[in-house]
Design a protein around this motif. Structure first.
Motif, mmCIF file in Angstrom:
data_model
loop_
_atom_site.group_PDB
_atom_site.id
_atom_site.type_symbol
_atom_site.label_atom_id
_atom_site.label_comp_id
_atom_site.label_asym_id
_atom_site.label_seq_id
_atom_site.Cartn_x
_atom_site.Cartn_y
_atom_site.Cartn_z
ATOM 1 N N LEU A 330 0.830 -1.208 0.000
ATOM 2 C CA LEU A 330 0.000 0.000 0.000
ATOM 3 C C LEU A 330 0.863 1.255 0.000
ATOM 4 N N LYS A 331 1.918 1.241 0.780
ATOM 5 C CA LYS A 331 2.813 2.400 0.829
ATOM 6 C C LYS A 331 3.449 2.666 -0.535
ATOM 7 N N SER A 332 3.873 1.629 -1.229
ATOM 8 C CA SER A 332 4.482 1.797 -2.558
ATOM 9 C C SER A 332 3.462 2.294 -3.567
ATOM 10 N N GLU A 333 2.227 1.818 -3.468
ATOM 11 C CA GLU A 333 1.180 2.273 -4.396
ATOM 12 C C GLU A 333 0.874 3.754 -4.170
ATOM 13 N N GLU A 334 0.797 4.171 -2.918
ATOM 14 C CA GLU A 334 0.527 5.577 -2.631
ATOM 15 C C GLU A 334 1.713 6.458 -3.032
ATOM 16 N N SER A 335 2.923 5.946 -2.839
ATOM 17 C CA SER A 335 4.112 6.695 -3.254
ATOM 18 C C SER A 335 4.149 6.863 -4.762
ATOM 19 N N TYR A 336 3.718 5.839 -5.487
ATOM 20 C CA TYR A 336 3.667 5.918 -6.962
ATOM 21 C C TYR A 336 2.677 6.999 -7.400
ATOM 22 N N LYS A 337 1.488 7.040 -6.730
ATOM 23 C CA LYS A 337 0.500 8.070 -7.071
ATOM 24 C C LYS A 337 1.036 9.463 -6.729
ATOM 25 N N LYS A 338 1.716 9.563 -5.584
ATOM 26 C CA LYS A 338 2.272 10.858 -5.161
ATOM 27 C C LYS A 338 3.298 11.363 -6.168
ATOM 28 N N LEU A 339 4.163 10.478 -6.622
ATOM 29 C CA LEU A 339 5.167 10.882 -7.618
ATOM 30 C C LEU A 339 4.518 11.274 -8.931
ATOM 31 N N GLY A 340 3.376 10.659 -9.241
ATOM 32 C CA GLY A 340 2.644 11.069 -10.445
ATOM 33 C C GLY A 340 2.179 12.510 -10.347
ATOM 34 N N PHE A 341 1.672 12.894 -9.183
ATOM 35 C CA PHE A 341 1.269 14.291 -8.965
ATOM 36 C C PHE A 341 2.489 15.216 -9.000
ATOM 37 N N ASP A 342 3.605 14.753 -8.429
ATOM 38 C CA ASP A 342 4.832 15.556 -8.453
ATOM 39 C C ASP A 342 5.298 15.810 -9.878
ATOM 40 N N VAL A 343 5.191 14.794 -10.726
ATOM 41 C CA VAL A 343 5.600 14.945 -12.128
ATOM 42 C C VAL A 343 4.723 15.977 -12.829
ATOM 43 N N ASP A 344 3.405 15.890 -12.629
ATOM 44 C CA ASP A 344 2.492 16.855 -13.266
ATOM 45 C C ASP A 344 2.751 18.271 -12.758
ATOM 46 N N ALA A 345 2.973 18.397 -11.441
ATOM 47 C CA ALA A 345 3.235 19.729 -10.878
ATOM 48 C C ALA A 345 4.547 20.292 -11.396
ATOM 49 N N LYS A 346 5.574 19.447 -11.462
ATOM 50 C CA LYS A 346 6.873 19.902 -11.971
ATOM 51 C C LYS A 346 6.768 20.298 -13.441
ATOM 52 N N ARG A 347 5.987 19.575 -14.212
ATOM 53 C CA ARG A 347 5.832 19.907 -15.628
ATOM 54 C C ARG A 347 5.175 21.278 -15.786
ATOM 55 N N ASN A 348 4.144 21.558 -14.996
ATOM 56 C CA ASN A 348 3.497 22.876 -15.053
ATOM 57 C C ASN A 348 4.457 23.972 -14.586
ATOM 58 N N GLU A 349 5.236 23.670 -13.554
ATOM 59 C CA GLU A 349 6.208 24.650 -13.052
ATOM 60 C C GLU A 349 7.262 24.978 -14.105
ATOM 61 N N ILE A 350 7.718 23.965 -14.820
ATOM 62 C CA ILE A 350 8.744 24.188 -15.845
ATOM 63 C C ILE A 350 8.179 25.016 -16.990
ATOM 64 N N LEU A 351 6.941 24.711 -17.389
ATOM 65 C CA LEU A 351 6.321 25.489 -18.474
ATOM 66 C C LEU A 351 6.207 26.963 -18.086
ATOM 67 N N SER A 352 5.800 27.233 -16.864
ATOM 68 C CA SER A 352 5.692 28.620 -16.400
ATOM 69 C C SER A 352 7.068 29.277 -16.332
ATOM 70 N N GLU A 353 8.052 28.521 -15.868
ATOM 71 C CA GLU A 353 9.413 29.060 -15.754
ATOM 72 C C GLU A 353 9.985 29.395 -17.133
ATOM 73 N N ILE A 354 9.781 28.514 -18.100
ATOM 74 C CA ILE A 354 10.292 28.763 -19.456
ATOM 75 C C ILE A 354 9.585 29.956 -20.081
ATOM 76 N N SER A 355 8.258 30.024 -19.887
ATOM 77 C CA SER A 355 7.494 31.139 -20.453
ATOM 78 C C SER A 355 7.972 32.481 -19.892
ATOM 79 N N ALA A 356 8.183 32.536 -18.586
ATOM 80 C CA ALA A 356 8.666 33.779 -17.967
ATOM 81 C C ALA A 356 10.075 34.110 -18.436
ATOM 82 N N ALA A 357 10.937 33.088 -18.578
ATOM 83 C CA ALA A 357 12.317 33.324 -19.026
ATOM 84 C C ALA A 357 12.340 33.849 -20.460
ATOM 85 N N ILE A 358 11.488 33.317 -21.318
ATOM 86 C CA ILE A 358 11.442 33.767 -22.718
ATOM 87 C C ILE A 358 10.972 35.217 -22.799
#
Length: 441
Positions: A330-358
């Motif tokens: 159960l802990k590994s399954e929840e950690s997998y879901k958590k990392l999925g949210f982290d990936v989506d959040a990081k992707r949005n953060e990078i897009l915003s960072e690149i847009s502001a830098a440009i």
């Protein structure tokens, strides 16, 4: 008197240059070795023929900085985890001798000797799966180190451009201070002749004090930047000179060969590390499920008791009735879901960072291109020289001349500040898309 006369002749002939006389500038020029050292202007560094450009600084830093090398050791540690995860179970040898209370005449009480050999076997493929998980962590460690390298190089380059910017400040403020000293001598001469009031001379002397303060502050600031560069490149010996070569000159993104729309956010090292760790956690779920089936232990036993010799084999395995890794799965399954949210959040953060830098980079570059078209520096220098010549000839008063000199200094400061911010924005854009090396564009 000779120096002032020479100064007047030079400007009246229309020569757009200045002659500096060190003996007459002793008031503001720094000759003390201790003061030079305090301001980061060690004469050995200035006289050193060895000067560092940005590429040389980075090359030396990644091979000498203890913090950088320490972070790199994480890769070796992760490689050790792979070796550990791939090792098979160790065999077990048990030897037993029973002799206390034994009697040679009693059949049941004779001394007993036994030798047992046990070997656990992986029945569910736990070890191969554990090795796969360790390899994913190894790849994630490499990606994390690349992200550290990205931020490390960004900080190093920011300090490099700060050094060049402050150096430009020092150069034009020094020239401005020298001009003020010449002007002070000229104003004193005119006041002694009765052409102007001594009040103008006193006012100019106070103005020069302010300019000298700004000049010294710039030198102190450069000393602080040098300190940061020493830490980043790993030079701890204060006796080792550090001299940087380069100037703040505007080079457009087109000349650099950079297309601001050509990037892939999936190549950002921090996002890559998160995605790899998400895959590792998915494999870890499978590993925990395989660990439900415990290893099977096969054994061989040899027993000697008096005249009796017995040899046999046996098998043993725990029964997964109560502990079936429910919590770890159960802990590994929840950690997998958590990392999925982290990936989506990081992707949005990078897009915003690149847009502001440009946007920032385009704004800085557009402003510099406009300045380049209008010839800002050339016009600024021309107005300054005309104003100075007009004051020398008596066609302009001191207030008008001082305003022109201040505008000249203000334009220089603003121009080099924009170039500095442009290069900072350029390095920020490179860091935001994960490409710090110019050869990658």
């Amino acid at each position: 008197m000779k120096s002032i006369t020479k100064f007047l002749v030079v400007f009246l002939l229309g020569i757009h240059s200045y002659t500096v006389f060190p003996k007459e500038k002793a008031v503001y020029e720094l000759h003390s070795k201790d003061e030079l050292f305090f301001l980061g202007e060690d004469s050995r560094a200035q006289d050193s023929k060895e000067k560092w450009n940005l590429e040389e600084l980075e090359t030396f830093a990644v091979t000498s900085n203890p913090l950088y090398l320490r972070e790199k050791q994480n890769i070796g540690m992760a490689r050790g985890d792979i070796i550990t995860a791939s090792l098979y179970y160790n065999p077990i040898i048990n030897m037993q001798q029973q002799f206390m209370g034994a009697s040679a005449n009693a059949a049941t009480g004779k001394p007993e000797t036994s030798l047992i050999y046990n070997q656990p076997f992986d029945m569910s493929g736990v070890i191969p799966q554990r090795e796969k998980v360790a390899k994913q962590e190894f790849l994630a460690t490499i990606a994390s180190f690349r992200d550290f390298d990205r931020l490390f190089r960004l900080r190093l380059r920011q300090n490099f451009w700060t050094y060049l910017y402050v150096t430009e400040q020092i150069n034009y403020q020094k020239e401005f201070l020298e001009n003020y000293q010449d002007l002070l001598d000229l104003t004193k001469l005119r006041a002694e002749k009765g052409d102007i009031s001594f009040l103008e001379y006193d006012r100019l002397a106070l103005e020069r004090v302010q300019i000298e303060r700004e000049y010294r502050n710039a030198r102190i600031l450069r000393a602080q930047v040098v300190k940061n560069l020493r830490v980043l490149i790993g030079i701890s010996d204060l006796n080792s000179p550090l001299s940087i070569k380069g100037r703040l000159e505007f080079i457009s993104t087109r000349e650099f060969g950079i297309d601001l729309n050509d990037f892939d956010i999936e190549e950002r090292p921090d996002l890559v590390a998160l995605k790899i760790r998400q895959q590792r956690e998915r494999m870890n779920i499978e590993l925990k499920k395989r660990e439900i089936i415990p290893p099977l232990t096969l054994g061989v036993e040899f027993l000697n008791k008096g005249n009796e010799n017995v040899t046999g084999i046996y098998a043993a395995t725990p029964l997964p009735i109560f502990d079936r890794k429910q919590g770890e799965i159960l802990k590994s399954e929840e950690s997998y879901k958590k990392l999925g949210f982290d990936v989506d959040a990081k992707r949005n953060e990078i897009l915003s960072e690149i847009s502001a830098a440009i946007k920032e980079l385009q704004a800085r570059e557009s402003q510099l291109l406009d300045y380049q078209k209008m010839g800002l520096l050339e016009k600024n220098k021309e107005v300054q020289e005309k104003s100075r010549l007009a004051y020398i000839r008596g066609a302009s008063n001191l207030v008008t001349f001082l305003e022109a000199e201040k505008n000249y200094l203000s334009v220089l400061r603003s121009y080099y500040e924009i170039i500095y911010l442009y290069y900072n924005a350029l390095e920020g854009y490179k860091a935001s898309i994960g490409k710090m090396d110019s050869s990658e564009f």
